[in-house]
Design a protein around this motif. Structure first.
Motif, short mmCIF file in Angstrom:
data_model
loop_
_atom_site.label_atom_id
_atom_site.label_comp_id
_atom_site.label_asym_id
_atom_site.label_seq_id
_atom_site.Cartn_x
_atom_site.Cartn_y
_atom_site.Cartn_z
N MET A 2 15.51 13.04 -21.86
CA MET A 2 14.59 11.95 -21.56
C MET A 2 13.73 12.35 -20.36
O MET A 2 14.26 12.85 -19.37
CB MET A 2 15.41 10.70 -21.26
CG MET A 2 14.59 9.47 -21.00
SD MET A 2 15.63 7.98 -20.99
CE MET A 2 16.36 8.07 -19.36
N VAL A 3 12.43 12.14 -20.47
CA VAL A 3 11.56 12.49 -19.35
C VAL A 3 11.15 11.25 -18.57
O VAL A 3 11.03 10.17 -19.14
CB VAL A 3 10.27 13.21 -19.82
CG1 VAL A 3 10.61 14.58 -20.34
CG2 VAL A 3 9.54 12.41 -20.88
N ASN A 4 10.96 11.42 -17.30
CA ASN A 4 10.32 10.35 -16.56
C ASN A 4 8.82 10.43 -16.85
O ASN A 4 8.24 11.51 -16.87
CB ASN A 4 10.60 10.44 -15.06
CG ASN A 4 10.21 11.77 -14.45
OD1 ASN A 4 10.02 12.73 -15.18
ND2 ASN A 4 10.09 11.82 -13.15
N ALA A 5 8.26 9.29 -17.15
CA ALA A 5 6.87 9.28 -17.61
C ALA A 5 5.97 8.72 -16.52
O ALA A 5 6.22 8.91 -15.33
CB ALA A 5 6.78 8.49 -18.90
N VAL A 6 4.96 8.00 -16.95
CA VAL A 6 3.94 7.53 -16.01
C VAL A 6 4.53 6.59 -14.95
O VAL A 6 5.32 5.69 -15.27
CB VAL A 6 2.80 6.84 -16.80
CG1 VAL A 6 3.33 5.65 -17.59
CG2 VAL A 6 1.66 6.44 -15.89
N ASP A 7 4.17 6.81 -13.71
CA ASP A 7 4.52 5.86 -12.65
C ASP A 7 3.44 4.78 -12.68
O ASP A 7 2.39 4.91 -12.06
CB ASP A 7 4.55 6.58 -11.30
CG ASP A 7 4.79 5.61 -10.15
OD1 ASP A 7 5.11 4.43 -10.43
OD2 ASP A 7 4.66 6.02 -8.99
N PHE A 8 3.73 3.70 -13.42
CA PHE A 8 2.70 2.67 -13.60
C PHE A 8 2.68 1.68 -12.44
O PHE A 8 1.86 0.78 -12.39
CB PHE A 8 2.84 1.96 -14.96
CG PHE A 8 4.23 1.44 -15.25
CD1 PHE A 8 4.64 0.21 -14.76
CD2 PHE A 8 5.11 2.17 -16.03
CE1 PHE A 8 5.90 -0.28 -15.04
CE2 PHE A 8 6.38 1.70 -16.31
CZ PHE A 8 6.79 0.47 -15.81
N LEU A 9 3.64 1.86 -11.51
CA LEU A 9 3.67 1.00 -10.32
C LEU A 9 3.03 1.69 -9.11
O LEU A 9 3.04 1.16 -8.01
CB LEU A 9 5.13 0.63 -9.99
CG LEU A 9 5.91 -0.06 -11.10
CD1 LEU A 9 7.37 -0.18 -10.74
CD2 LEU A 9 5.32 -1.45 -11.39
N TYR A 10 2.47 2.88 -9.36
CA TYR A 10 1.94 3.72 -8.29
C TYR A 10 1.10 2.95 -7.27
O TYR A 10 0.10 2.31 -7.63
CB TYR A 10 1.12 4.85 -8.90
CG TYR A 10 0.53 5.79 -7.86
CD1 TYR A 10 1.26 6.88 -7.39
CD2 TYR A 10 -0.76 5.59 -7.36
CE1 TYR A 10 0.72 7.75 -6.45
CE2 TYR A 10 -1.31 6.44 -6.42
CZ TYR A 10 -0.57 7.52 -5.96
OH TYR A 10 -1.09 8.37 -5.03
N THR A 11 1.51 3.05 -6.02
CA THR A 11 0.83 2.31 -4.94
C THR A 11 0.89 3.13 -3.66
O THR A 11 1.89 3.82 -3.42
CB THR A 11 1.58 0.96 -4.69
OG1 THR A 11 1.64 0.23 -5.91
CG2 THR A 11 0.86 0.13 -3.62
N ARG A 12 -0.14 3.12 -2.86
CA ARG A 12 -0.07 3.70 -1.52
C ARG A 12 -0.75 2.70 -0.57
O ARG A 12 -1.79 2.12 -0.92
CB ARG A 12 -0.79 5.05 -1.45
CG ARG A 12 -0.15 6.16 -2.29
CD ARG A 12 1.24 6.56 -1.79
NE ARG A 12 1.85 7.60 -2.60
CZ ARG A 12 2.63 7.40 -3.66
NH1 ARG A 12 2.89 6.15 -4.08
NH2 ARG A 12 3.15 8.41 -4.32
N ILE A 13 -0.16 2.50 0.59
CA ILE A 13 -0.71 1.50 1.52
C ILE A 13 -0.94 2.15 2.88
O ILE A 13 -0.06 2.83 3.41
CB ILE A 13 0.25 0.28 1.64
CG1 ILE A 13 0.40 -0.37 0.25
CG2 ILE A 13 -0.29 -0.72 2.66
CD1 ILE A 13 1.33 -1.56 0.22
N ASN A 14 -2.13 1.94 3.41
CA ASN A 14 -2.49 2.57 4.66
C ASN A 14 -3.00 1.52 5.65
O ASN A 14 -3.84 0.69 5.31
CB ASN A 14 -3.59 3.60 4.39
CG ASN A 14 -3.62 4.65 5.46
OD1 ASN A 14 -3.96 4.34 6.60
ND2 ASN A 14 -3.22 5.87 5.12
N LEU A 15 -2.45 1.55 6.83
CA LEU A 15 -2.86 0.58 7.85
C LEU A 15 -3.00 1.31 9.17
O LEU A 15 -2.06 2.00 9.59
CB LEU A 15 -1.78 -0.52 7.96
CG LEU A 15 -2.01 -1.61 9.00
CD1 LEU A 15 -3.27 -2.43 8.70
CD2 LEU A 15 -0.78 -2.54 9.07
N ASP A 16 -4.14 1.18 9.74
CA ASP A 16 -4.35 1.77 11.06
C ASP A 16 -4.08 3.28 11.07
O ASP A 16 -3.49 3.82 12.03
CB ASP A 16 -3.38 1.11 12.06
CG ASP A 16 -4.18 0.34 13.12
OD1 ASP A 16 -5.39 0.09 12.88
OD2 ASP A 16 -3.58 0.00 14.15
#
Lengths: 768, 768
Positions: free
Chosen positions: A84-98
């Motif tokens: 079984m492969v890990n597929a698309v990271d559909f929750l992909y998020t990056r947060i940048n502050l200051d």
């Protein structure tokens, strides 16, 4: 061998709660906080990126890659395995502050709390982030997979600035550049990306198997000002960057509505037009809508399948977690998939499904979700072609079912397991028998079951052998479920289940010839089943050798087992476990130590055939020889100990069952949940303490109760109604949810149960 | 299974002759024309380059590379194996005439003839080359490896222009750019080259193991004019180009004198200075000198080890070829190497040595070259460290000798063979016993033998097990020599030889305590051997379980063997062979078919322990169950058939023995010669027809003769003399070469043999 509980999560009847984050438990928590809806599954990883130890995992049922592994070139030895492969990271998020990027591994984080709600499947994570510059941002992450529309997922991120006004940058997208932990690389190539305003789409393809996963999403922001949006297109990623204005103490939300679809084979054009429909479907989706759908869906599950335990909050939480994860993993959504040993929660065991499906998962679903049970059998029917090819590889006629598989092909490249274990095949026959017995679904037998039974019998007839005098038939060079006796002759489990398979198949043939003579004639013609072949099976069935000591009443696990050197398993140093890692490989296989109990196993599967004396003799002989290195072994012992009224022993073997993963008893929950053991935990209560049996004429119950509990109840679906069983130390109360009348054999006496609760006193012997 | 002879080579009592070249037999001929002198070996490849199928092979004893192969990570499962590498092509030659490069595969070649002379080891190849332009060049290639100075080889090329005057270009050099056939790459890096006038030198190093081979040569030309010389230095090659003037009908020769040396480990500086000495050594070498040395050397071999057969020119040639190849491969030149299954003649079996060494090769050398026999045992002593490490890997005390090795480390990465076969270890004990019995070399026992015996016994004591009642000791999860019964309990061969090992070791201990009490006390102290440990071994020895049917007198090959399904081996279709290639791997292992006879094997090794009735019963039971898929199996059957006076059967099993490679019976002589089978061919005549046994008090003989022969004779070295045995259908004639008196048990009666030939009539029963 002592087991220790990590009491990391808080006790709660309906929730799994992590209060504060300990990176040591990071991957265990990822497994425990896994969400799934049969179609897809996602581990509880931190979607904003995390530099600590983690296993990025979003999986789709039946999507796999292949790898070649040397077979030494021998015929019948597998050299290509599926994982079984890990597929698309559909929750992909990056947060940048200051100028600082959010990372729980390195940032200043406090008030961390994570909760999985088993009434809705909602996973919520909240914490406070204080940047080096002193800005404090409160964040809440929520995610849900829809149980109603299995291609839909939603994510909601809520941010609140506590002590500042200013911009936060949020990148949100779909990412195929996810590294598979064991393969140490991304296994996807990207076939196209699209970014239109707030809508993203991406199509990925696995490199070797050429399977496709399509993922698309809408990203909405609710904030005072419309954020500045720009799109980012990477090699295997598509995302948008939102620069969001935060006003002090005012919450802002970013909601992502996701549509994922998989394409295993067939025309890619029709798949893409299907994906286009998904776009419309997605427009009507809302986070709140999915949440409400899920609450409704789970309410129905708990109504029919809940188990309550009073006086033991840990096991109460534990067993609900088991039931919750079972339904997340599989619930009859679609035929064509099976249940991997770790469900959709991790890479371990390559996502392969084993015979656990028929022996542990099938009973769970037969009493909780008949459609799911049927689908599990349909998987075997749909992969009959592969099982026949496998038999041919092994120089056998008929069908040889794989011991480990995703697509239906044998995936185990340890030949000693893949070629010598016949129990995957006999388990399919057992599953058909079990399903037919409970559902009386003759159509299934005629359309699917018979064909499988015939081909399994053909394999069993060809793989076995008569002694030279033709007096005894049996199986040579086999490995039973107890994998610590590698290559033996006349393994009792193998022979017993083969005898059962012949016997059941022949009885079904007789019955169907009477009940449906014309259809049966056509079927025999089509499958080329002759009287002669049936006669041969009969001869094998009648002469099947079952090694048995008349004097002691003990079945010999295999021919010669009683003469093996004895190992005192209680004196094996604890640091030697697991033995596969610390003992020379061959040393494991040459003494009377067993990994899991073969003889007790068939005595459980076909329980009504054995009297209590025989059961006791065998239990008492084999139990001290077993080291339970299979996570499934304690359940079998617990259930039979209950039956033998060894109540304390039953509880002792039960005590790790419901919380194997929550308390990380086996120290490997980080790799994924023990999904099929979870099914065994359910059997532990319902078969063990409840004493449920269904291989007699009526289903029967013999409830006992651990003295550690105040009371408990369980429900079993049976003939279109649900039987509610409530037990305390003194009495049993039976009723049906819908009011249908069901005859139950309770403590050996027939009881007619209906809507009106019926109370029966627990006999003294059954009091835990 | 029928075997067919390719009668490709001509019959000749002392030569192997190829008359005309058939590319189909190119690689078989390369193997057959292999030359060796224990230190190095070279296949009969065409040194001038050849575009047809060939296996470039020049090997040095003990020079190997390593490869990693997946072990699945289990303890005791080998993941690094060693294989013999082809090293420097020191015969490297290229010939160019009229713009055409000589290549037997593409040029117009006639009158091809190749001869290997077993009286000198000289390989001669001659042919006529006609270029497209019509020029005819007669060429003779000769090569020799010195038997006296094992680092020296010589090559001589004679060219005669038949119909022209003109230049021919000859490139001659040393080449490490040789591709290993299985690895498909060159495994060498070049550490330096030198070309000074007619002297070349090159140093190569294996990539992973860091072993060195140094090669140097002088190239002399005898021709009218001094040729124009230029040197060529390539990445892994050094050569000179000679432009030689040919005058019509005048022969010109190019002679290359080669010095090769290997460096397995230790200081490279001292090795290089050693190589420098080689330079001086080489100056005195001449082709004729090496030839004369070799003739002298071989004369001495044939004097002591020849076998003559009258009336059967094919077997006469065949058995001489066997003896010739045995002595080429090994003759006691130096301790520290072993004999690979293919000797120094090809890549097959990775150049690994198996237990064939002690069971087949050792008897040959014990009766033909005691120093060689001792060196074979010294190899085991020098690798005792590795055997002890291997035992530890397998969770055993003591020493576990490898089933396949070059350096002493286990090289078999099939765990089922490497971990389950104990016969390599018991064979070492057997070898020590055999050597000591014939040589009475007590010093060897004290210095080397005892230490090996003690460590082998320790392993045997630890690896075995008592039944729970401690009544029987045995070995569980083992594979006997018969590799078709993979993982069995109480394999009769294993148990018998373990019993023998304990028994012999204990008897030696007793004897040495009496004969050499002080030294023995010191030895026991040093090896930590206590009375207690000896008592334990005694208990194991006395209680060793030997499965045996009292009624029939048949040993059961392993516990449960008699109950296995029967396979009629005569009815297995011929196209199914070899079974490993055509049957599902597991199918081979679950019936009563055997690959080679375990029970008959120990009855041969320790023959005097068994009466004729028991031997007959076991022979007649096991023979029909054996498919002889081991090339060693027919010899065992032939020898025992002779003993049972089944003379025709004995000849039937013998008929492929001496010519297995010359006639390519197994269709794989292209991969290399069956060197260890060659040893068995010798046993076939001497033990089989000659009836030699040496495990009683005196050596004994029971000669019979195949009726196909007129007479035969053989020689055996024994107690510093050589016994000559001449047999015809009616009488046996015995004498000793040096005139020493030897007592022989002939047909059960004691005969004192001396210089004067003694004639004894063959009893009727022994007449073939």
């Amino acid at each position: 061998m002592a087991k220790f509980a990590d009491k990391y999560f808080l006790a709660d009847a309906w929730k799994i709660i992590e209060d504060g984050f300990d990176p040591e438990y990071g991957e265990v928590a990822e497994s425990v906080f896994s969400q799934a809806n049969e179609y897809m599954g996602v581990r509880g990883y931190f979607e904003e990126g995390y530099t600590g130890a983690h296993m990025q995992g979003s999986y789709f049922n039946g999507i796999y890659e292949e790898k070649k592994q040397g077979s030494q070139g021998y015929k019948g030895v597998v050299d290509t395995t599926e994982f079984m492969v890990n597929a698309v990271d559909f929750l992909y998020t990056r947060i940048n502050l200051d100028g600082e990027t959010l990372d729980i591994g390195t940032c200043n984080i406090s008030s961390f709390k994570r909760t999985l709600d088993m009434k809705s499947g909602l996973l919520t994570r909240s914490f406070l982030w204080e940047t080096k510059s002193g800005r404090k941002l409160e964040l809440v992450f929520e995610r849900l997979l829809s149980m109603k529309k299995n291609k839909i997922a939603v994510q909601r991120i809520t941010a609140k600035a506590l002590n500042f006004d200013g911009d936060v940058t949020v990148v949100s997208g779909l990412d195929f550049d996810t590294v598979h932990q064991s393969a140490k690389e991304s296994l996807w190539k990207c076939r196209g990306q699209k970014a239109e305003d707030s809508r993203l789409a991406i199509l990925g393809e696995t490199v070797r198997t050429g399977q496709h996963v399509y993922s698309s999403c809408y990203i909405d922001t609710e904030s005072g000002e419309k954020p500045a949006v720009s799109s980012i297109i990477g090699e295997k990623r598509v995302a948008i960057e939102l620069v969001i204005r935060l006003d002090r103490k005012k919450a802002v939300t970013v909601t992502k509505k996701i549509y994922n679809a998989v394409h295993k084979n067939g025309s890619i054009e029709s798949f893409l037009s299907l994906c286009d429909n998904g776009r419309k479907e997605l427009e009507d989706v809302s986070f709140e809508g999915v949440l409400q759908d899920n609450i409704c869906w789970w309410k129905n599950v708990w109504r029919k399948a809940d188990i309550t335990i009073e006086g033991d909050e840990w096991n109460q939480q534990g067993i609900r977690f088991c039931i919750f994860q079972m339904f997340q993993t599989y619930h009859g959504a679609a035929a064509g998939t099976n249940i991997g040993a770790k469900g959709l929660t991790g890479e371990a065991y390559n996502g392969n499904a084993f015979w656990d499906t028929e022996t542990y998962c099938l009973p769970f679903f037969l009493f909780n979700d008949v459609q799911a049970a049927k689908n599990l059998l349909m998987f075997r029917y749909l992969t009959l072609k592969e099982a026949k090819e496998r038999a041919a590889d092994l120089d056998c006629r008929g069908a040889f079912y794989p011991v480990a598989t995703i697509s239906g092909k044998e995936c185990c490249n340890l030949w000693q397991h893949a070629s010598l274990q016949l129990q995957a095949s006999t388990a399919v026959a057992y599953g058909i028998w079990f399903y037919e017995k409970l559902t009386q679904d003759i159509e299934f037998l005629m359309e699917y079951g018979m064909e499988m039974l015939i081909e399994i019998c053909r394999m069993l007839a060809d793989r076995g052998g008569f002694t030279e005098d033709r007096k005894k038939f049996g199986y040579y060079g086999v490995m039973g479920p107890d994998e610590f006796q590698m290559m033996v002759n006349n393994n009792c489990y193998t022979n017993y289940m083969a005898k059962f398979t012949f016997s059941y198949t022949l009885s079904v043939c007789r019955r169907l010839k009477e009940e449906k003579p014309k259809e049966m004639e056509a079927l025999c013609l089509k499958r080329n089943l002759t009287e002669e072949e049936c006669r041969e099976w009969k001869e094998m069935e009648e002469n099947m050798f079952l090694p048995f000591d008349e004097k002691t009443g003990i079945y010999e696990q295999h021919e010669g087992y009683f003469k093996l050197p004895h190992v005192d398993v209680d004196h094996i140093p604890v640091e030697d476990f697991p033995l596969y890692n610390h003992w020379s490989y061959d040393r494991i296989y040459r003494n009377d130590m067993i990994k899991q109990p073969d003889v007790l196993m068939f005595m459980l599967l076909l329980n009504s055939a054995f009297g209590e004396d025989i059961l006791r003799a065998n239990y008492e002989f084999y139990e001290p020889r077993c080291i339970h290195e299979s996570s499934l072994s304690p359940s079998v012992h617990s259930i039979l100990a209950s039956q033998l009224k060894k109540h304390e022993e039953a509880y002792r073997f039960f005590q790790f069952a419901t919380r194997m993963d929550l308390d990380n008893y086996n120290r490997n929950s980080s790799e994924g949940l023990h999904t099929t053991s979870i099914a065994a935990a359910w059997m532990n209560i319902v078969y063990g303490f409840g004493g449920l049996r269904s291989d007699g004429e009526n289903i029967s119950l013999c409830p006992s109760m651990p003295k550690q509990w105040r009371s408990y109840s369980f429900r079993i679906g049976y003939r279109e109604d649900v039987l509610l069983v409530e037990v305390d130390g003194e009495k049993v109360c039976l009723s049906t949810l819908e009011g249908k009348a069901i005859d139950i054999d309770l403590y050996g006496e027939l009881v007619a149960v209906g809507k009106e609760p019926k109370e029966i006193t627990v006999p003294a012997a059954w009091r835990g």
